[in-house]
Design an enzyme around this catalytic site. Structure first.
Site, PDB file in Angstrom:
ATOM      1  N   ASP A 147       0.809  -1.383  -0.155  1.00  0.00           N
ATOM      2  CA  ASP A 147       0.285   0.471   0.429  1.00  0.00           C
ATOM      3  C   ASP A 147       0.554   1.495  -0.006  1.00  0.00           C
ATOM      4  O   ASP A 147       0.494   1.940   0.773  1.00  0.00           O
ATOM      5  CB  ASP A 147      -1.020   0.271   1.324  1.00  0.00           C
ATOM      6  CG  ASP A 147      -1.628  -1.201   1.590  1.00  0.00           C
ATOM      7  OD1 ASP A 147      -2.429  -1.615  -0.025  1.00  0.00           O
ATOM      8  OD2 ASP A 147      -2.410  -1.708   2.105  1.00  0.00           O
ATOM      9  N   LYS A 173     -12.460  -4.143  -2.613  1.00  0.00           N
ATOM     10  CA  LYS A 173     -13.780  -4.798  -1.553  1.00  0.00           C
ATOM     11  C   LYS A 173     -15.092  -4.133  -2.632  1.00  0.00           C
ATOM     12  O   LYS A 173     -15.739  -3.140  -1.808  1.00  0.00           O
ATOM     13  CB  LYS A 173     -14.101  -4.083  -0.717  1.00  0.00           C
ATOM     14  CG  LYS A 173     -12.424  -4.136   0.531  1.00  0.00           C
ATOM     15  CD  LYS A 173     -12.281  -3.344   2.465  1.00  0.00           C
ATOM     16  CE  LYS A 173     -10.798  -3.560   2.155  1.00  0.00           C
ATOM     17  NZ  LYS A 173      -9.882  -3.633   2.298  1.00  0.00           N
ATOM     18  N   SER A 224     -10.881  -5.813  10.612  1.00  0.00           N
ATOM     19  CA  SER A 224      -9.565  -5.365  12.098  1.00  0.00           C
ATOM     20  C   SER A 224     -10.370  -4.166  12.735  1.00  0.00           C
ATOM     21  O   SER A 224      -9.672  -3.592  13.473  1.00  0.00           O
ATOM     22  CB  SER A 224      -8.294  -5.413  11.603  1.00  0.00           C
ATOM     23  OG  SER A 224      -8.243  -4.522   9.892  1.00  0.00           O
ATOM     24  N   GLY A 283       0.995  -4.662   6.338  1.00  0.00           N
ATOM     25  CA  GLY A 283       1.765  -3.958   5.207  1.00  0.00           C
ATOM     26  C   GLY A 283       2.923  -3.597   5.986  1.00  0.00           C
ATOM     27  O   GLY A 283       3.745  -3.666   5.004  1.00  0.00           O
TER      28      GLY A 283
HETATM   29  P1  BMP Z   1      -1.019  -2.525   7.593  1.00  0.00           P
HETATM   30  O1  BMP Z   1      -0.349  -4.244   8.155  1.00  0.00           O
HETATM   31  O2  BMP Z   1      -0.030  -1.684   6.768  1.00  0.00           O
HETATM   32  O3  BMP Z   1      -1.770  -2.464   8.901  1.00  0.00           O
HETATM   33  O4  BMP Z   1      -2.228  -3.413   6.656  1.00  0.00           O
HETATM   34  C1  BMP Z   1      -3.030  -3.927   6.367  1.00  0.00           C
HETATM   35  C2  BMP Z   1      -3.750  -3.754   5.425  1.00  0.00           C
HETATM   36  O5  BMP Z   1      -4.449  -4.932   4.729  1.00  0.00           O
HETATM   37  C3  BMP Z   1      -4.098  -2.568   4.346  1.00  0.00           C
HETATM   38  O6  BMP Z   1      -4.036  -3.346   2.748  1.00  0.00           O
HETATM   39  C4  BMP Z   1      -5.281  -2.486   4.487  1.00  0.00           C
HETATM   40  O7  BMP Z   1      -6.643  -2.349   3.630  1.00  0.00           O
HETATM   41  C5  BMP Z   1      -6.145  -4.121   4.600  1.00  0.00           C
HETATM   42  N1  BMP Z   1      -7.380  -4.657   5.664  1.00  0.00           N
HETATM   43  C6  BMP Z   1      -7.286  -4.496   6.456  1.00  0.00           C
HETATM   44  O8  BMP Z   1      -6.276  -3.450   7.284  1.00  0.00           O
HETATM   45  N2  BMP Z   1      -8.464  -4.532   8.117  1.00  0.00           N
HETATM   46  C7  BMP Z   1      -8.897  -5.299   7.280  1.00  0.00           C
HETATM   47  O9  BMP Z   1     -10.212  -5.939   7.958  1.00  0.00           O
HETATM   48  C8  BMP Z   1      -8.903  -5.760   5.895  1.00  0.00           C
HETATM   49  C9  BMP Z   1      -8.707  -5.230   5.318  1.00  0.00           C
HETATM   50  O10 BMP Z   1      -8.416  -5.590   3.878  1.00  0.00           O
END
Ligand code: BMP
Length: 259
Positions: free
Chosen positions: A24, A91, A147, A234
């Site tokens: 991302d 999504k 999440s 990410g």
């Molecule tokens: P990070 O590890 O930087 O927090 O990124 C998590 C990734 O997962 C991001 O691409 C976000 O859009 C995606 N994501 C999320 O964080 N929670 C969800 O419930 C669904 C996701 O797709």
């Protein structure tokens, strides 16, 4: 099993990794040559971690500035060269004709799977997306419990079934993932109890993808003990000074729990 799942499982086995990299990366719009720099950085991160991850997930951060059939194609070609499956994370959440148009574009562009939101339902919602995916042997992954803290306002609501039984929305979505033939479900690593419940419903049949490790507060050991199959990670990787080292550390931490 779809080609997507075969490809993903092969990568996970060969690389001994259950990490999906969420690529991302972003740069301020308008910065000189920002598209070129963004693509260069994304390709570099990918090249650094390609041996240590099982797949790649792409989001709006790269799609919007680079364009699906434009700059993004170079990255898609790179991922394919590394043999890594690519997940389109937009999504999908609309009515049939729009969903179908979008999914055809993502698959034609080279994505192996996409993420969709089961809130839109089957008829006139996701039915055609599953149809398009099945024909081209690509995957559909459903959001089951996100999440972020506000996820409980939707995915965590209590719902009354036609027979009067009360369950949680995410339990219904986990059941739908089974009956619709989904290739995966997303359940936040920040919600290990929900991961555990979803695992009770889908078992080993459907992989559980869990984002939220690290910066969002999810803990590897809790998520994987609860039933997570793959961690989507990410910022903890691509914002690290050494993305390769970060990916290796995360992969090894997961392997300590799952072996
Ligand atoms: P990070 O590890 O930087 O927090 O990124 C998590 C990734 O997962 C991001 O691409 C976000 O859009 C995606 N994501 C999320 O964080 N929670 C969800 O419930 C669904 C996701 O797709």
């Amino acid at each position: 099993m779809s080609l997507f799942r075969e490809k993903l499982e092969k990568c996970a086995r060969e690389k001994e990794s259950r990490v999906i990299l969420a690529l991302d990366l972003s740069l301020p719009v308008g910065e000189k040559d920002f598209k070129k720099k963004l693509l260069k950085k994304a390709r570099w991160v990918l090249s650094e971690v390609s041996e240590y991850v099982a797949g790649i997930k792409v989001n709006f951060q790269l799609l919007l500035p680079l364009g699906l059939f434009d700059g993004l194609q170079l990255l898609i070609r790179d991922a394919s060269g590394y043999g890594l499956p690519l997940i389109a994370d937009f999504k999908l959440n609309d009515v049939e004709h729009t969903n179908e148009w979008a999914s055809r574009h993502f698959f034609d562009a080279g994505f192996d799977a996409l993420i969709a939101n089961p809130f839109v339902g089957w008829k006139g919602g996701l039915e055609t997306v599953f149809g398009v995916a099945k024909k081209s042997e690509r995957g559909v992954i459903l959001l089951v419990y996100m999440s972020h803290p506000g996820a409980n306002e939707g995915y965590g609501q209590r719902v009354v079934g036609e027979d009067g039984t009360i369950s949680f929305q995410y339990e219904v979505f986990a059941e739908r993932a089974k009956s619709w033939g989904a290739d995966g479900v997303v359940v936040g690593a920040t919600q290990p109890k929900m991961v555990e419940r979803v695992y009770q419903i889908v078992g080993r049949k459907i992989p559980i993808f869990s984002p939220g490790i690290g910066i969002q507060g999810g803990v590897i050991s809790e998520a994987f003990r609860a039933g997570t199959t793959y961690a989507i990670v990410g910022r903890s990787i691509y914002e690290s000074e050494d993305p390769r080292k970060a990916a290796v550390e995360i992969k090894e931490k997961i392997n300590e729990v799952v072996k």
